[in-house]
Design a protein around this motif. Sequence first.
Motif, PDB file in Angstrom:
ATOM      1  N   LYS A  31      -0.511  30.688  18.229  1.00  0.00           N
ATOM      2  CA  LYS A  31      -1.707  29.855  18.007  1.00  0.00           C
ATOM      3  C   LYS A  31      -2.254  30.050  16.593  1.00  0.00           C
ATOM      4  CE  LYS A  31      -2.378  27.811  21.982  1.00  0.00           C
ATOM      5  NZ  LYS A  31      -2.144  26.392  22.083  1.00  0.00           N
ATOM      6  N   GLU A  34      -0.135  28.223  14.126  1.00  0.00           N
ATOM      7  CA  GLU A  34      -0.468  26.793  14.133  1.00  0.00           C
ATOM      8  C   GLU A  34      -1.747  26.527  13.342  1.00  0.00           C
ATOM      9  OE1 GLU A  34      -0.503  26.188  18.363  1.00  0.00           O
ATOM     10  OE2 GLU A  34       1.654  25.754  18.410  1.00  0.00           O
ATOM     11  N   GLU A  35      -2.713  27.424  13.464  1.00  0.00           N
ATOM     12  CA  GLU A  35      -3.970  27.277  12.727  1.00  0.00           C
ATOM     13  C   GLU A  35      -3.744  27.427  11.218  1.00  0.00           C
ATOM     14  OE1 GLU A  35      -8.404  29.319  12.413  1.00  0.00           O
ATOM     15  OE2 GLU A  35      -7.135  29.835  14.119  1.00  0.00           O
ATOM     16  N   ALA A  37      -0.908  26.934   9.613  1.00  0.00           N
ATOM     17  CA  ALA A  37      -0.120  25.768   9.185  1.00  0.00           C
ATOM     18  C   ALA A  37      -1.025  24.552   8.980  1.00  0.00           C
ATOM     19  CB  ALA A  37       0.965  25.463  10.209  1.00  0.00           C
ATOM     20  N   LYS A  38      -1.947  24.357   9.887  1.00  0.00           N
ATOM     21  CA  LYS A  38      -2.878  23.232   9.768  1.00  0.00           C
ATOM     22  C   LYS A  38      -3.686  23.345   8.475  1.00  0.00           C
ATOM     23  CE  LYS A  38      -6.401  20.746  12.369  1.00  0.00           C
ATOM     24  NZ  LYS A  38      -7.209  20.708  13.591  1.00  0.00           N
ATOM     25  N   ARG A  39      -4.129  24.553   8.156  1.00  0.00           N
ATOM     26  CA  ARG A  39      -4.873  24.786   6.914  1.00  0.00           C
ATOM     27  C   ARG A  39      -3.999  24.530   5.683  1.00  0.00           C
ATOM     28  NH1 ARG A  39      -9.542  27.992   7.282  1.00  0.00           N
ATOM     29  NH2 ARG A  39     -10.097  28.444   9.424  1.00  0.00           N
ATOM     30  N   GLU A  40      -2.691  24.713   5.855  1.00  0.00           N
ATOM     31  CA  GLU A  40      -1.731  24.480   4.771  1.00  0.00           C
ATOM     32  C   GLU A  40      -1.240  23.025   4.764  1.00  0.00           C
ATOM     33  OE1 GLU A  40      -0.303  26.885   2.449  1.00  0.00           O
ATOM     34  OE2 GLU A  40      -2.076  28.003   3.059  1.00  0.00           O
ATOM     35  N   ASN A  41      -1.818  22.193   5.615  1.00  0.00           N
ATOM     36  CA  ASN A  41      -1.436  20.778   5.752  1.00  0.00           C
ATOM     37  C   ASN A  41       0.012  20.599   6.196  1.00  0.00           C
ATOM     38  OD1 ASN A  41      -3.987  19.644   5.008  1.00  0.00           O
ATOM     39  ND2 ASN A  41      -3.525  20.262   2.911  1.00  0.00           N
ATOM     40  N   THR A  43       2.424  20.183   9.664  1.00  0.00           N
ATOM     41  CA  THR A  43       2.582  19.991  11.100  1.00  0.00           C
ATOM     42  C   THR A  43       3.906  20.637  11.472  1.00  0.00           C
ATOM     43  OG1 THR A  43       1.379  17.894  10.984  1.00  0.00           O
ATOM     44  CG2 THR A  43       2.739  18.282  12.948  1.00  0.00           C
ATOM     45  N   ILE A 104       2.351  31.652   7.053  1.00  0.00           N
ATOM     46  CA  ILE A 104       2.245  31.125   8.415  1.00  0.00           C
ATOM     47  C   ILE A 104       2.818  32.124   9.420  1.00  0.00           C
ATOM     48  CG2 ILE A 104       2.999  29.262   9.960  1.00  0.00           C
ATOM     49  CD1 ILE A 104       2.972  27.428   7.413  1.00  0.00           C
TER      50      ILE A 104
END
Length: 114
Positions: A31, A34-35, A37-41, A43, A104
């Motif tokens: 999790k 994933e968070e 990665a989202k901050r790093e733009n 998917t 990540i």
Amino acid sequence: MNTDNKILYTYENLEKDSEGYLKKTKDWNIKLAEEIAKRENITLSSDHWKVIIFVRKFYFKFNITPSMRMLIKSIQKEIGKSKMNSIYLFKLFPKGPAKQASKIAGIPKPVKCL
């Protein structure tokens, strides 16, 4: 279910260095990846996960985060040259495969990365 006593570990409340790399590898989980990665733009796809899991295994086996050259050579041996070349890895991790995948994956930044 009583969640009053549970501490929620999110990226925000974990100890990180000045560039956002986790200071404690044991804090990492899927999790959290994933968070980050989202901050790093980013998917995350199955190929992202292959690289993330690979760099984590590499780190825990050799006690070093792979540099870009190490990452490419090692991952090609394990996964195959046809797919895991530098061009493809940069498509997955545009800010630098070794650097971004390591972040990540919750492991330290590669030593030779700027």
